[in-house]
Write a protein that holds these residues in place. Structure first.
Motif, PDB file in Angstrom:
ATOM      1  N   ARG A 193       0.953  -1.122   0.146  1.00 33.83           N
ATOM      2  CA  ARG A 193       0.154   0.060   0.035  1.00 33.83           C
ATOM      3  C   ARG A 193       1.066   1.263   0.123  1.00 33.83           C
ATOM      4  O   ARG A 193       1.899   1.147   1.017  1.00 33.83           O
ATOM      5  CB  ARG A 193      -0.968   0.056   1.204  1.00 33.83           C
ATOM      6  CG  ARG A 193      -1.643   1.371   1.283  1.00 33.83           C
ATOM      7  CD  ARG A 193      -3.089   0.966   0.365  1.00 33.83           C
ATOM      8  NE  ARG A 193      -3.921   2.203   0.850  1.00 33.83           N
ATOM      9  CZ  ARG A 193      -5.154   2.173  -0.304  1.00 33.83           C
ATOM     10  NH1 ARG A 193      -5.158   1.396  -1.330  1.00 33.83           N
ATOM     11  NH2 ARG A 193      -6.157   3.135   0.146  1.00 33.83           N
ATOM     12  N   VAL A 194       0.874   1.998  -1.071  1.00 38.28           N
ATOM     13  CA  VAL A 194       1.844   3.106  -1.272  1.00 38.28           C
ATOM     14  C   VAL A 194       1.112   4.557  -1.178  1.00 38.28           C
ATOM     15  O   VAL A 194      -0.107   4.662  -1.703  1.00 38.28           O
ATOM     16  CB  VAL A 194       2.563   3.092  -2.507  1.00 38.28           C
ATOM     17  CG1 VAL A 194       3.653   4.369  -2.896  1.00 38.28           C
ATOM     18  CG2 VAL A 194       3.152   1.658  -2.542  1.00 38.28           C
ATOM     19  N   ILE A 195       1.681   5.605  -0.511  1.00 37.59           N
ATOM     20  CA  ILE A 195       1.330   6.798  -0.517  1.00 37.59           C
ATOM     21  C   ILE A 195       2.212   7.603  -1.292  1.00 37.59           C
ATOM     22  O   ILE A 195       3.345   7.451  -1.127  1.00 37.59           O
ATOM     23  CB  ILE A 195       1.189   7.447   0.845  1.00 37.59           C
ATOM     24  CG1 ILE A 195       0.489   8.783   0.830  1.00 37.59           C
ATOM     25  CG2 ILE A 195       2.624   7.160   1.612  1.00 37.59           C
ATOM     26  CD1 ILE A 195       0.223   9.331   2.567  1.00 37.59           C
ATOM     27  N   ARG A 196       1.610   8.624  -2.187  1.00 37.86           N
ATOM     28  CA  ARG A 196       2.486   9.585  -2.731  1.00 37.86           C
ATOM     29  C   ARG A 196       2.449  10.945  -2.150  1.00 37.86           C
ATOM     30  O   ARG A 196       1.293  11.312  -1.877  1.00 37.86           O
ATOM     31  CB  ARG A 196       1.816   9.629  -3.950  1.00 37.86           C
ATOM     32  CG  ARG A 196       2.663  10.643  -5.129  1.00 37.86           C
ATOM     33  CD  ARG A 196       1.789  10.699  -6.393  1.00 37.86           C
ATOM     34  NE  ARG A 196       2.869  11.500  -7.415  1.00 37.86           N
ATOM     35  CZ  ARG A 196       2.701  12.827  -7.486  1.00 37.86           C
ATOM     36  NH1 ARG A 196       1.975  13.532  -6.743  1.00 37.86           N
ATOM     37  NH2 ARG A 196       3.503  13.288  -8.238  1.00 37.86           N
ATOM     38  N   ARG A 197       3.414  11.344  -1.521  1.00 37.11           N
ATOM     39  CA  ARG A 197       3.515  12.569  -0.536  1.00 37.11           C
ATOM     40  C   ARG A 197       4.412  13.573  -1.202  1.00 37.11           C
ATOM     41  O   ARG A 197       5.643  13.511  -1.370  1.00 37.11           O
ATOM     42  CB  ARG A 197       4.066  12.157   0.789  1.00 37.11           C
ATOM     43  CG  ARG A 197       4.050  13.371   1.751  1.00 37.11           C
ATOM     44  CD  ARG A 197       2.485  13.648   2.266  1.00 37.11           C
ATOM     45  NE  ARG A 197       2.588  14.296   3.307  1.00 37.11           N
ATOM     46  CZ  ARG A 197       2.677  15.825   3.228  1.00 37.11           C
ATOM     47  NH1 ARG A 197       2.738  16.421   2.200  1.00 37.11           N
ATOM     48  NH2 ARG A 197       2.575  16.563   4.474  1.00 37.11           N
ATOM     49  N   PRO A 198       3.958  14.640  -1.775  1.00 37.04           N
ATOM     50  CA  PRO A 198       4.511  15.600  -2.253  1.00 37.04           C
ATOM     51  C   PRO A 198       5.176  16.569  -1.403  1.00 37.04           C
ATOM     52  O   PRO A 198       4.379  16.687  -0.188  1.00 37.04           O
ATOM     53  CB  PRO A 198       3.856  16.576  -3.505  1.00 37.04           C
ATOM     54  CG  PRO A 198       2.192  16.241  -2.884  1.00 37.04           C
ATOM     55  CD  PRO A 198       2.299  14.996  -2.239  1.00 37.04           C
ATOM     56  N   GLY A 199       6.254  17.165  -1.357  1.00 36.07           N
ATOM     57  CA  GLY A 199       6.663  18.152  -0.403  1.00 36.07           C
ATOM     58  C   GLY A 199       7.298  19.326  -0.942  1.00 36.07           C
ATOM     59  O   GLY A 199       7.751  19.304  -2.055  1.00 36.07           O
ATOM     60  N   LEU A 200       7.975  20.205   0.093  1.00 36.41           N
ATOM     61  CA  LEU A 200       8.820  21.543  -0.366  1.00 36.41           C
ATOM     62  C   LEU A 200       9.862  21.464   0.554  1.00 36.41           C
ATOM     63  O   LEU A 200       9.769  21.750   1.783  1.00 36.41           O
ATOM     64  CB  LEU A 200       7.907  22.629  -0.489  1.00 36.41           C
ATOM     65  CG  LEU A 200       8.413  24.098  -0.843  1.00 36.41           C
ATOM     66  CD1 LEU A 200       9.091  23.893  -2.203  1.00 36.41           C
ATOM     67  CD2 LEU A 200       7.516  25.099  -0.731  1.00 36.41           C
ATOM     68  N   ARG A 201      11.088  21.813   0.082  1.00 39.43           N
ATOM     69  CA  ARG A 201      12.235  22.140   1.036  1.00 39.43           C
ATOM     70  C   ARG A 201      12.865  23.146   0.515  1.00 39.43           C
ATOM     71  O   ARG A 201      13.154  23.697  -0.773  1.00 39.43           O
ATOM     72  CB  ARG A 201      13.322  21.088   1.050  1.00 39.43           C
ATOM     73  CG  ARG A 201      12.718  20.018   2.052  1.00 39.43           C
ATOM     74  CD  ARG A 201      12.912  20.539   3.437  1.00 39.43           C
ATOM     75  NE  ARG A 201      12.475  19.447   4.575  1.00 39.43           N
ATOM     76  CZ  ARG A 201      11.210  19.706   5.148  1.00 39.43           C
ATOM     77  NH1 ARG A 201      10.338  20.343   4.653  1.00 39.43           N
ATOM     78  NH2 ARG A 201      10.800  18.704   5.847  1.00 39.43           N
ATOM     79  N   VAL A 202      13.325  24.331   1.202  1.00 38.59           N
ATOM     80  CA  VAL A 202      14.082  25.694   0.981  1.00 38.59           C
ATOM     81  C   VAL A 202      15.482  25.476   1.230  1.00 38.59           C
ATOM     82  O   VAL A 202      15.751  25.230   2.240  1.00 38.59           O
ATOM     83  CB  VAL A 202      13.199  26.956   1.587  1.00 38.59           C
ATOM     84  CG1 VAL A 202      13.970  28.045   1.034  1.00 38.59           C
ATOM     85  CG2 VAL A 202      11.903  26.733   1.143  1.00 38.59           C
ATOM     86  N   VAL A 203      16.110  25.565   0.572  1.00 37.17           N
ATOM     87  CA  VAL A 203      17.662  25.426   0.501  1.00 37.17           C
ATOM     88  C   VAL A 203      18.130  26.866   0.883  1.00 37.17           C
ATOM     89  O   VAL A 203      17.880  28.084  -0.070  1.00 37.17           O
ATOM     90  CB  VAL A 203      18.399  24.971  -0.679  1.00 37.17           C
ATOM     91  CG1 VAL A 203      20.041  24.934  -0.617  1.00 37.17           C
ATOM     92  CG2 VAL A 203      17.913  23.687  -1.051  1.00 37.17           C
ATOM     93  N   ASP A 204      19.092  27.164   1.580  1.00 39.70           N
ATOM     94  CA  ASP A 204      19.575  28.396   2.081  1.00 39.70           C
ATOM     95  C   ASP A 204      18.484  29.704   2.457  1.00 39.70           C
ATOM     96  O   ASP A 204      18.290  30.718   1.701  1.00 39.70           O
ATOM     97  CB  ASP A 204      20.639  29.030   1.175  1.00 39.70           C
ATOM     98  CG  ASP A 204      21.979  28.194   0.829  1.00 39.70           C
ATOM     99  OD1 ASP A 204      22.030  27.546   2.038  1.00 39.70           O
ATOM    100  OD2 ASP A 204      22.417  28.064  -0.121  1.00 39.70           O
ATOM    101  N   PRO A 205      17.709  29.332   3.233  1.00 43.30           N
ATOM    102  CA  PRO A 205      16.439  30.296   3.574  1.00 43.30           C
ATOM    103  C   PRO A 205      17.107  31.520   3.973  1.00 43.30           C
ATOM    104  O   PRO A 205      16.326  32.814   3.763  1.00 43.30           O
ATOM    105  CB  PRO A 205      15.809  29.682   4.687  1.00 43.30           C
ATOM    106  CG  PRO A 205      16.601  28.498   5.303  1.00 43.30           C
ATOM    107  CD  PRO A 205      17.623  28.213   4.306  1.00 43.30           C
ATOM    108  N   GLY A 206      18.271  31.769   4.363  1.00 38.65           N
ATOM    109  CA  GLY A 206      18.661  32.974   5.042  1.00 38.65           C
ATOM    110  C   GLY A 206      19.396  33.750   3.672  1.00 38.65           C
ATOM    111  O   GLY A 206      19.974  35.084   4.124  1.00 38.65           O
ATOM    112  N   ASP A 207      19.449  33.365   2.833  1.00 41.02           N
ATOM    113  CA  ASP A 207      20.021  33.973   1.637  1.00 41.02           C
ATOM    114  C   ASP A 207      19.098  35.325   1.332  1.00 41.02           C
ATOM    115  O   ASP A 207      18.076  35.302   1.821  1.00 41.02           O
ATOM    116  CB  ASP A 207      20.134  33.147   0.324  1.00 41.02           C
ATOM    117  CG  ASP A 207      20.856  33.799  -0.740  1.00 41.02           C
ATOM    118  OD1 ASP A 207      21.996  34.102  -0.352  1.00 41.02           O
ATOM    119  OD2 ASP A 207      20.249  34.063  -1.838  1.00 41.02           O
TER     120      ASP A 207
END
Length: 487
Positions: free
Chosen positions: A122-136
Motif C-alpha cells: 500500500r503506497v502513499i504519494r506525498r509531495p513536499g517542499l524544502r527551501v535551500v539557504d533560507p537565510g540568503d
C-alpha cells in the motif's frame, strides 16, 4: 409418500435462515473490516511519509542539493520508500527496486496498491517542499520533492481474515446453540399437540371426549383444531346414536312384523281353517310383509341418494305443479278416510330439472307427513309458486305442530321426536331425511316452520328452468345439473 418430522423441518428452516443471515453478516463484516484496517494503514503511511519528509535536509553543497539525514530507524525494515527532487534526482530510498521508473509514473493519486518485487504494498504519494539557504538575500532556493512510501498489505489482510474467522466461528457456534435450544423449545412447545394426539387415541365408540385436562384447548393456535375435533366428535356421536336408534327401531319393526307373520302362519297350520280364515290370515301376513318392504325400500332410497350415483340421463324438465297434483290425487283417499281436506294450488307454470320419480317421492313424503300429523276436520294445503329463478313448494297443515326443541333435528336420519308414534303411524324416521337429500341433490333448500298447536309448514325451493325456447337447450340442462342457476 415418506413421513417427515415437522420439528426437524422447522429447526432446519430456522437454521437455514440464520445461516444465510450469518453469510450476509460475514460479507458485510469483511467489507467493513477491510475498509477500517486499510484506513488505519493509510493514516500510518501518511505519518511515516511525513517523517521521511522531515528527514530531507540541505546538502550544503554548491549545487544546492538535498539529502536524507538520520535515515537509521526512519522506517521499519519491511517498508519501502523513495524520495526524488524536482530535477529527477533520487535523494534516498529503501528496498525499492526499479523505483526510478515508478517515480516517473503520471498517477497522481495519494494512495495506490502496487506490486514491488512480487510483494503487494500500500503506497502513499506525498509531495513536499524544502527551501535551500533560507537565510540568503533572495530568500533561498525552493526544491519540490515527491515521496513514495509503501507498507506491505499482507499483515492487513491477515488481520481481516482473523476477524472474519472469528465472526464465522462465533456464528457457527451460535447456530449449534440455537439448534439445541430450538429442539428443546419446540419439543416443549409441541407438548400440547402430543397430548392432543394421546387424548385422540383414547377416543372410541364408548368414549367421545378429548379429556377435560387437555392443555391443547388453552393454546391459541391449537384451539381451532380442538374445537373442530370436538365438533366432529359430537356429530359422530350423534350419528352413532342415531344409527343405534335406527338399528333398534328397525330391528323392533322387523322383529314385530316377522313375529306376526310367523304367528299368523302357525295359527293357520294348527288346524284346518275355512277359506275365509285362510284369506284373513294371509291378508295379515301381506300387511306386515309390506311394512318390512317399505322400511327396507326407504333405507335403500336414502343410501342411493346420499351415494350420489344417480345417472344424469334420468333428469328431465318437469312441471312441478303437474307432479304435485298427481301425488295429491293419490293421497285424496287417505285424506278423506281421516276426514282431512286436501287443497292444491298449483296454477303457476313452474319447470324444474330433476328426476321425476324423486320429485314425486319428495311431494309424497311432505303430503303424507302433513296428513299423518293432522287431526280430523283440518286442512292440508299444497302450494306451488315461482320467485324469480326459484320455484317454491309449500305444504302446510293445521296439526299439532312440532316442539321447538325437536325442530332442529327433524331432518336428521332416523330421528323421531315422539318414538311412541312409530307403530301408530308406521313411521321410520327416514321420510324427511330422504326429502332433504332429494332437495340438496338438485341444489335447493328445505326448511320447516312450526308452532306447537298451530300446525307446520314445509317450504322447499328449487332452481327453475326458464320458460322460453331454452327448455330444450341441453347446455341449460347441464348448467342446471351442475347447480349454476342456484340462488
Amino acid at each position: 409418500m415418506k413421513t417427515y418430522s415437522l420439528t426437524r423441518r422447522l429447526i432446519t428452516a430456522v437454521l437455514l435462515v440464520e445461516f444465510c443471515s450469518l453469510l450476509a453478516l460475514i460479507g458485510i463484516a469483511s467489507v467493513y473490516e477491510g475498509i477500517s484496517h486499510f484506513r488505519a494503514l493509510d493514516v500510518v503511511l501518511r505519518g511515516r511519509a511525513d517523517s521521511v519528509l522531515g528527514a530531507v535536509q540541505d546538502a550544503e553543497d554548491p549545487e544546492d542539493n538535498l539529502m536524507l539525514y538520520g535515515t537509521e530507524g526512519l522506517a521499519p525494515k519491511r517498508d519501502i520508500y523513495i524520495v526524488r527532487d524536482d530535477r529527477g534526482r533520487v535523494i534516498g530510498s529503501q528496498g525499492w527496486p526499479g523505483g526510478e521508473q515508478e517515480l516517473a509514473s503520471t498517477d497522481r493519486r495519494e494512495f495506490r496498491n502496487l506490486t514491488v518485487g512480487g510483494i503487494r504494498y500500500r503506497v502513499i504519494r506525498r509531495p513536499g517542499l524544502r527551501v535551500v539557504d533560507p537565510g540568503d538575500a533572495k530568500g533561498g532556493v525552493a526544491r519540490h520533492i515527491i515521496i513514495l512510501y509503501g507498507s506491505r498489505t499482507h499483515p492487513v489482510w491477515e488481520r481481516v481474515r482473523n476477524a472474519i474467522a472469528f465472526y464465522a466461528l462465533s456464528g457457527l457456534l451460535l447456530l449449534v446453540i440455537t439448534g439445541v435450544v430450538l429442539l428443546r423449545l419446540l419439543r416443549g412447545g409441541l407438548q400440547p399437540l402430543y397430548e392432543l394426539v394421546e387424548q385422540a387415541g383414547k377416543i372410541s365408540v364408548t368414549s367421545w371426549n378429548l379429556g377435560p385436562s387437555s392443555q391443547a384447548r388453552y393454546v391459541r393456535e391449537l384451539e381451532p383444531l380442538v374445537s373442530a375435533i370436538e365438533s366432529a366428535l359430537l356429530r359422530l356421536e350423534q350419528s352413532f346414536a342415531q344409527q343405534r336408534q335406527f338399528v333398534s327401531d328397525a330391528a323392533h319393526e322387523l322383529k314385530t312384523s316377522v313375529a306376526v307373520v310367523k304367528s299368523s302362519l302357525q295359527l293357520l297350520t294348527m288346524r284346518t281353517r275355512s277359506a275365509k280364515e285362510y284369506e284373513e290370515g294371509l291378508e295379515r301376513v301381506t300387511v306386515d310383509s309390506e311394512r318390512m318392504e317399505e322400511l327396507v325400500a326407504k333405507m335403500l332410497t336414502l343410501a342411493r341418494l346420499e351415494d350420489g350415483g344417480e345417472q344424469p340421463e334420468s333428469y328431465r324438465i318437469v312441471e312441478l305443479g303437474d307432479v304435485l297434483r298427481d301425488v295429491a290425487e293419490h293421497f285424496r283417499t287417505l285424506a278423506s278416510f281421516n276426514r282431512i281436506s286436501l287443497v292444491v294450488n298449483a296454477d303457476t307454470s313452474t319447470l324444474v330439472f330433476c328426476d321425476p320419480d324423486q320429485l314425486r317421492l319428495l311431494c309424497s313424503n311432505l303430503i303424507h307427513n302433513a296428513i299423518q300429523h293432522s287431526g280430523a276436520g283440518t286442512e292440508v294445503r299444497a302450494i306451488v309458486s315461482s320467485q324469480g329463478e326459484l320455484a317454491q313448494l309449500i305444504v302446510e297443515d293445521d296439526g299439532e305442530g312440532i316442539p321447538e326443541d325437536v325442530l332442529p333435528h327433524v331432518f336428521d336420519r332416523f330421528y323421531r321426536g315422539d318414538p311412541s308414534r312409530s307403530r301408530r303411524t308406521g313411521g321410520t324416521g327416514l321420510g324427511l331425511a330422504i326429502s332433504k337429500a332429494i332437495v340438496l341433490r338438485y341444489h335447493g333448500a328445505i326448511r320447516l316452520e312450526s308452532k306447537p298447536g298451530h300446525g307446520t309448514s314445509a317450504i322447499v325451493t328449487l332452481p327453475v328452468v326458464p320458460s322460453t325456447t331454452e327448455r330444450t337447450d341441453h347446455r341449460t340442462a347441464r348448467n342446471l345439473e351442475r347447480g349454476t342457476l342456484t340462488s
